[in-house]
Enzyme design. Structure first.
Site, PDB file in Angstrom:
ATOM      1  N   LYS A   1       0.861  -1.185   0.000  1.00  0.00           N
ATOM      2  CA  LYS A   1       0.000   0.000   0.000  1.00  0.00           C
ATOM      3  C   LYS A   1       0.896   1.234   0.000  1.00  0.00           C
ATOM      4  O   LYS A   1       1.432   1.637   1.027  1.00  0.00           O
ATOM      5  CB  LYS A   1      -0.906   0.004   1.242  1.00  0.00           C
TER       6      LYS A   1
ATOM      7  N   GLU B   1       8.957   1.685  11.515  1.00  0.00           N
ATOM      8  CA  GLU B   1      10.023   2.686  11.444  1.00  0.00           C
ATOM      9  C   GLU B   1       9.353   4.038  11.401  1.00  0.00           C
ATOM     10  O   GLU B   1       8.665   4.374  10.440  1.00  0.00           O
ATOM     11  CB  GLU B   1      10.889   2.435  10.202  1.00  0.00           C
TER      12      GLU B   1
ATOM     13  N   CYS C   1      13.738  10.839   7.263  1.00  0.00           N
ATOM     14  CA  CYS C   1      13.509  10.437   8.654  1.00  0.00           C
ATOM     15  C   CYS C   1      14.790  10.434   9.464  1.00  0.00           C
ATOM     16  O   CYS C   1      14.774  10.702  10.667  1.00  0.00           O
ATOM     17  CB  CYS C   1      12.841   9.057   8.696  1.00  0.00           C
TER      18      CYS C   1
ATOM     19  N   GLU D   1       9.027  16.154  15.373  1.00  0.00           N
ATOM     20  CA  GLU D   1       9.547  16.031  14.017  1.00  0.00           C
ATOM     21  C   GLU D   1       8.827  16.999  13.075  1.00  0.00           C
ATOM     22  O   GLU D   1       7.609  16.937  12.922  1.00  0.00           O
ATOM     23  CB  GLU D   1       9.368  14.596  13.525  1.00  0.00           C
TER      24      GLU D   1
END
Length: 494
Positions: free
Chosen positions: A181, A256, A289, A387
Site C-alpha cells: 500500500k 520505522e 527520517c 519532528e
C-alpha cells in the site's frame, strides 16, 4: 489513451490497482498532484475494504506455491526484477520526480540504482541464509526460516520506491506474498513496479499493489485476520492505530517511525566536515527520517560554525527538481508545507531567532520552503522535541560532553545520531551513551543492507536488514533431533 492510464514524461503509468496478476479499477478515484508545480498527474484508483479483501485473498491463494518455490528460483526472479528496474531506471526516475518532488539527479544516480540493489541483495542473502547446526546433550539443533504468509507493507512518500522495495524484496525472498500500500501522495512508481515484477515472471498474486487512503484501504488491510506480517514506515500516531488493529490478531509488526536526530559537533572536530554534514541535512527538502535536525555545537566554536554554515547554506540552489543545478526541491504537499510553516511561526513567536530562512520561498511560490536554521530555542520547545519533516534545523550549544549527551538523548525519539569529533576515545564514550538505532561518526547516511536498521523509543519497533529482515518476515523454527531411534523405527515398521 484509456481513462485508467496517465502519461508522464513519456512514461505510461496504469492508475489501477494490481491484484492477483490483473489490473483492477475502483468505483472512486483520487487526484495525484505534482509538488513541483501543482499539476494533476492522474486519477488514481481509490481502494477500500473490497479491494483489501481481494488483495489478501489473492496473496493467500498464491502463498503455497511461492513458499514452496526453491530458494534458487526465488532468487532468480528477484534478480530479474532488478534487471527490469535497471532497464527502466530513467522512466522510474522521471515519474518519481514528478510524483514526490525529489531531485531527478538523485533518483538517477542514487535512489533507483538502490532499488535494484535491494532486490539483488536479498536475493543473494537468501542463498546463504543459514545457521550452523549445534548440539545439545547429543541432540542436533537445526534452525530454519519458514515463510510466514501474506504481508502488508505500508510505505511513505519521501522515497517511495526505494523504501517500498526495502520491504518488498526481503518479504518476497523469504517466500511470502505481499500487499503493498503506497502513500497516496506518491503512488505511481509502485504501479510501475507491479509491471516490472510481472514481466520478470513473478507468479500472479505474489505481489499486489493497492492504492488509496490509510483510513480506508489501509485500515482494512492491517486489521485483516489472514495477514501474517505488517511493516510500516511513517508517523507515530498512524503507527499506534496500526498496532491497535494488529493487536486483535496478534500480527507481528515492524515499525520505522522517524526521528528527531542530533548532530553533535565538538570543538576538536574538523569544522569544514561538520558544516558539510550539517548542511547535508537539508537533503530532499528536509524530508528524511534520519535527518539530524538538532545541531548541537560546543559553545567555544558556535560562532565560527554558524558563520561557515550560513555561507555554505547560502550557496544551495532551490528550484525545479528536474533541473540538474537544483539542490532543494519543493515539499510534498500543501498540508506538509502548512505544517512546516506552523512549526517555524510558533517557534519564532516563542522567541526563537531565524539565522537563515524562516518562511516559504515567496520568489518561487508553490511548495518551496526556504532552508531554515533556528537559534535561541529551548530544549523543551515544540520545534526541538517534535519532528518537522521539512528543511528546518535548530541550533543549540553545550559546554561539556555530559551536557551534549543529555541534550542529544532528551527527546522521545531514537532513530539516529551523528557525531563529529577528532578524538577517537571521545567518540567511543559518546556513541556508547547515545540512544539511537544508527550512529554515524564523522560521516552521515552511510547505509549497508547487512546492518540492522530501526529505531529506539518512539522511532520504531524491530530491526530489518540482513538476517534481521528474514527473522521478521519468517517463522524461525528450531528442529531438535535425537541421535537414536532410527533403527528401532525401521524394525518396528519393517
Amino acid at each position: 489513451m484509456s481513462e485508467h492510464f496517465t502519461t508522464l514524461a513519456g512514461v505510461v503509468v496504469d492508475t489501477r490497482h494490481w491484484i492477483g496478476g490483473e489490473r483492477v479499477a475502483s468505483a472512486e478515484t483520487f487526484t495525484d498532484i505534482s509538488p513541483i508545480d501543482g499539476s494533476p498527474l492522474g486519477e488514481i484508483a481509490r481502494g477500500g475494504a473490497v479491494e483489501a479483501e481481494a488483495a489478501v485473498a489473492a496473496a493467500r491463494a498464491a502463498f503455497p506455491e511461492w513458499a514452496a518455490t526453491p530458494r534458487a528460483e526465488r532468487a532468480r526472479i528477484l534478480h530479474a526484477i532488478a534487471d527490469g528496474v535497471e532497464k527502466r531506471l530513467e522512466d522510474l526516475a522521471r515519474v518519481e520526480t514528478l510524483d514526490n518532488g525529489a531531485l531527478l539527479r538523485s533518483h538517477r544516480r542514487g535512489v533507483m540504482p538502490r532499488v535494484a540493489h535491494n532486490f539483488r541483495f536479498f536475493a543473494d542473502w537468501l542463498l546463504k541464509l543459514e545457521h550452523e547446526d549445534f548440539e545439545t546433550r547429543g541432540h542436533t539443533n537445526h534452525v530454519s526460516w519458514d515463510p510466514a504468509g501474506p504481508c502488508v507493507l505500508i510505505t511513505p512518500w519521501n522515497a517511495p520506491l526505494m523504501l517500498a522495495t526495502w520491504k518488498v524484496a526481503p518479504a518476497l525472498a523469504a517466500g511470502n506474498t505481499v500487499i503493498l500500500k503506497p502513500a497516496e501522495w506518491s503512488p505511481l512508481t509502485a504501479s510501475l513496479l507491479a509491471d516490472i515484477a510481472a514481466e520478470a515472471g513473478l507468479l500472479a498474486g505474489v505481489l499486489n499493489v493497492v492504492q488509496g487512503y490509510g483510513a480506508e484501504v489501509g485500515s482494512a488491510l492491517v486489521s485483516h485476520p489472514d495477514v501474517r506480517r505488517i511493516s510500516f514506515t511513517g508517523s507515530v500516531p498512524t503507527a499506534k492505530r496500526i498496532a491497535a488493529a494488529a493487536a486483535a490478531n496478534l500480527t507481528p509488526l515492524s515499525l520505522e517511525l522517524g526521528g528527531k536526530s542530533p548532530l553533535l559537533v565538538f570543538a576538536d572536530a574538523d569544522l569544514d566536515l561538520a558544516v558539510d554534514l550539517a548542511v547535508e541535512q537539508y537533503d530532499n527538502a528536509g524530508q528524511v527520517c534520519l535527518a539530524a535536525t538538532r545541531i548541537l555545537v560546543e559553545s567555544s566554536i558556535v560562532e565560527e560554525f554558524t558563520e561557515r554554515f550560513t555561507a555554505k547554506a547560502a550557496r544551495l540552489v532551490q528550484g525545479d527538481s528536474r533541473d540538474e543545478a537544483t539542490d532543494l526541491g519543493p515539499n510534498i504537499h500543501p498540508r506538509q508545507l502548512e505544517k512546516i510553516d506552523g512549526f517555524v511561526r510558533r517557534a519564532l513567536d516563542a522567541g526563537a531567532r531565524a539565522v537563515i530562512g524562516g518562511e516559504p520561498n515567496a520568489e518561487l511560490g508553490g511548495l518551496f520552503y526556504r532552508p531554515t536554521l533556528l537559534a535561541d530555542v529551548a530544549q523543551d520547545s515544540e520545534v526541538v522535541q517534535e519532528e518537522v519533516f521539512g528543511p528546518v534545523l535548530t541550533l543549540q550549544t553545550f559546554d561539556t560532553e555530559q551536557e551534549a549527551v543529555r541534550l542529544a538523548n532528551d527527546t522521545r525519539f531514537g532513530l539516529a545520531a551523528t557525531l563529529v569529533t577528532g578524538d577517537r576515545e571521545r567518540a567511543e564514550r559518546v556513541t556508547a551513551q547515545l540512544v539511537a538505532g544508527t550512529v554515524w561518526v564523522n560521516c552521515f547516511f552511510v547505509r549497508d543492507l547487512r546492518a540492522p536498521f530501526g529505531g529506539s523509543r518512539h522511532s520504531g519497533v524491530g530491526r530489518e536488514g540482513g538476517n534481521w529482515s528474514f527473522d521478521f518476515y519468517c517463522d524461525v523454527k528450531n528442529t531438535v533431533t535425537a541421535p537414536k531411534g532410527w533403527q528401532q523405527e525401521v524394525t518396528r515398521h519393517g
